[in-house]
Scaffold this active site. Structure first.
Site, mmCIF file in Angstrom:
data_model
loop_
_atom_site.group_PDB
_atom_site.id
_atom_site.type_symbol
_atom_site.label_atom_id
_atom_site.label_comp_id
_atom_site.label_asym_id
_atom_site.label_seq_id
_atom_site.Cartn_x
_atom_site.Cartn_y
_atom_site.Cartn_z
ATOM 1 N N ASP A 8 0.862 -1.186 0.000
ATOM 2 C CA ASP A 8 0.000 0.000 0.000
ATOM 3 C C ASP A 8 0.894 1.230 0.000
ATOM 4 O O ASP A 8 2.073 1.167 0.349
ATOM 5 C CB ASP A 8 -0.910 0.020 1.237
ATOM 6 C CG ASP A 8 -1.849 1.228 1.236
ATOM 7 O OD1 ASP A 8 -2.504 1.476 0.206
ATOM 8 O OD2 ASP A 8 -1.907 1.963 2.241
ATOM 9 N N SER A 9 0.301 2.370 -0.367
ATOM 10 C CA SER A 9 1.042 3.624 -0.332
ATOM 11 C C SER A 9 1.450 3.972 1.111
ATOM 12 O O SER A 9 2.400 4.722 1.310
ATOM 13 C CB SER A 9 0.183 4.746 -0.906
ATOM 14 O OG SER A 9 -1.013 4.841 -0.161
ATOM 15 N N CYS A 71 -4.252 -1.375 -2.320
ATOM 16 C CA CYS A 71 -4.395 0.071 -2.473
ATOM 17 C C CYS A 71 -5.195 0.300 -3.749
ATOM 18 O O CYS A 71 -4.805 -0.176 -4.821
ATOM 19 C CB CYS A 71 -3.003 0.702 -2.593
ATOM 20 S SG CYS A 71 -3.004 2.451 -2.995
ATOM 21 N N GLU A 156 -4.425 9.361 8.372
ATOM 22 C CA GLU A 156 -2.969 9.261 8.555
ATOM 23 C C GLU A 156 -2.495 10.114 9.735
ATOM 24 O O GLU A 156 -1.486 9.818 10.349
ATOM 25 C CB GLU A 156 -2.234 9.704 7.277
ATOM 26 C CG GLU A 156 -2.478 8.805 6.086
ATOM 27 C CD GLU A 156 -1.372 7.793 5.834
ATOM 28 O OE1 GLU A 156 -0.214 8.094 6.097
ATOM 29 O OE2 GLU A 156 -1.688 6.679 5.362
ATOM 30 N N CYS A 190 -11.294 2.789 -0.711
ATOM 31 C CA CYS A 190 -9.951 3.215 -0.326
ATOM 32 C C CYS A 190 -9.660 2.470 0.964
ATOM 33 O O CYS A 190 -10.502 2.439 1.871
ATOM 34 C CB CYS A 190 -9.896 4.716 -0.097
ATOM 35 S SG CYS A 190 -8.345 5.255 0.653
ATOM 36 N N HIS A 192 -7.950 3.050 3.401
ATOM 37 C CA HIS A 192 -7.899 3.845 4.646
ATOM 38 C C HIS A 192 -9.289 4.053 5.263
ATOM 39 O O HIS A 192 -9.402 4.317 6.451
ATOM 40 C CB HIS A 192 -7.340 5.242 4.364
ATOM 41 C CG HIS A 192 -5.857 5.299 4.247
ATOM 42 N ND1 HIS A 192 -5.176 4.701 3.220
ATOM 43 C CD2 HIS A 192 -4.921 5.902 5.014
ATOM 44 C CE1 HIS A 192 -3.880 4.944 3.368
ATOM 45 N NE2 HIS A 192 -3.709 5.664 4.454
HETATM 46 N N1 DGL Z 1 -4.992 3.500 0.567
HETATM 47 C C1 DGL Z 1 -4.986 4.080 -0.740
HETATM 48 C C2 DGL Z 1 -6.182 3.575 -1.561
HETATM 49 O O1 DGL Z 1 -6.755 2.568 -1.258
HETATM 50 C C3 DGL Z 1 -5.038 5.571 -0.763
HETATM 51 C C4 DGL Z 1 -4.074 6.284 0.057
HETATM 52 C C5 DGL Z 1 -3.296 7.280 -0.751
HETATM 53 O O2 DGL Z 1 -3.880 8.244 -1.282
HETATM 54 O O3 DGL Z 1 -2.104 7.073 -0.822
HETATM 55 O O4 DGL Z 1 -6.558 4.190 -2.530
#
Ligand code: DGL
Length: 273
Positions: A8-9, A71, A156, A190, A192
């Site tokens: 993931d990012s 991600c 975050e 997403c 997150h």
């Molecule tokens: N967790 C990432 C996703 O599912 C997004 C987080 C980011 O913008 O880096 O899209």
């Protein structure tokens, strides 16, 4: 160790890894969060592709026979290119999977009004990936998407449970529901966003079903492994987990438990070397 690589990012993929570990605890997992360069959600195709490819290359060098891009942004902007242009050269026996396909394969089964809402990063919305994939499996579905650019930074920065977060949650829920009043299924597209679930539910009418991807992607992974013995057989199975971050290991260790539900010991990785 030949673990399943989970990328993931940043921290979001840990919500997916949580479900993998709970349901498929026998496998070894290697998590990589590109925290030094997150968020990806506002970056261009070229940049997300370049960053994701670099991380996938590293995971392949660690002997991951299977990598899951946990991600949405990376799945939307980089997965196809990596599968079609890079994997053959890097390791033709390995596989890289994303989170969008498994979600869109089943999402239409949840709606009775055929109106689905998708909440995602700006990058995921602009990629059009959800439209394209849902159209393939459920052409009758009407899709409404809403980009929520503040939600990842809220999570975050551990602000997702504060009163300040309510403003941004209420605003985007109201926006998407005003664009299609028939929405009965809302996807958190997403990794997150599950952290904001409690707040989202607060502003959501009771008839709207809220879906997050951890469980969906885990079922899909389990199914994939059952169908692909040539991959399943090469994954090491000692229940080990390792966590790498491209930013501070100390920060990752401190924050990861919010997403993963347990303490982890992270190691710093310098991808520039
Ligand atoms: N967790 C990432 C996703 O599912 C997004 C987080 C980011 O913008 O880096 O899209």
């Amino acid at each position: 160790m030949s673990p399943i690589g989970v990328f993931d990012s940043g921290y979001g993929g840990l919500t997916v890894l949580r479900e993998f570990v709970d349901r498929l605890p026998q496998y070894d997992y290697l998590y990589l969060g590109d925290n030094a360069r997150s968020p990806y959600g506002t970056r261009s195709f070229e940049t997300v592709y370049r960053y994701t490819l670099q991380c996938v290359e590293w995971l392949l060098k660690q002997d991951c026979p299977l990598i899951v891009l946990a991600c949405n942004t990376a799945s939307a902007k980089a997965l196809r290119s990596i599968q079609q242009n890079d994997l053959e050269r890097l390791n033709p026996a390995a596989r890289v999977l994303g989170v969008i396909r498994p979600t869109t394969e089943i999402i239409g089964k949840h709606t009775t009004t055929n109106s689905i809402g998708v909440l995602a990063t700006t990058g995921t919305v602009q990629s059009g990936s959800y439209e394209i994939e849902i159209e393939k499996f459920f052409p009758q579905v009407r899709l409404t998407q809403e980009a929520c650019p503040m939600w990842v930074p809220l999570v975050e920065n551990n602000e997702h449970t504060t009163d300040g977060a309510d403003y941004f949650v209420r605003k985007h829920i109201a926006n998407i529901l005003s664009r299609d009043k028939d929405i009965d299924t809302l996807l958190l597209a997403c990794t997150h966003y599950p952290l904001l679930r409690e707040k989202i539910e607060k502003y959501l009418p009771k008839n709207v079903k809220l879906l997050s991807q951890g469980e969906i992607v885990t079922h899909s992974l389990q199914d994939y492994l059952q169908r692909h013995h040539e991959i399943e057989g090469t994954i090491s199975k000692e229940g080990r987990r390792a966590f790498y971050t491209t930013d501070s290991a100390e920060d990752f260790t401190n924050k990861a438990s919010i997403f993963f539900g347990e303490t982890v010991n992270a190691v710093h990785l310098d991808l520039q070397q």
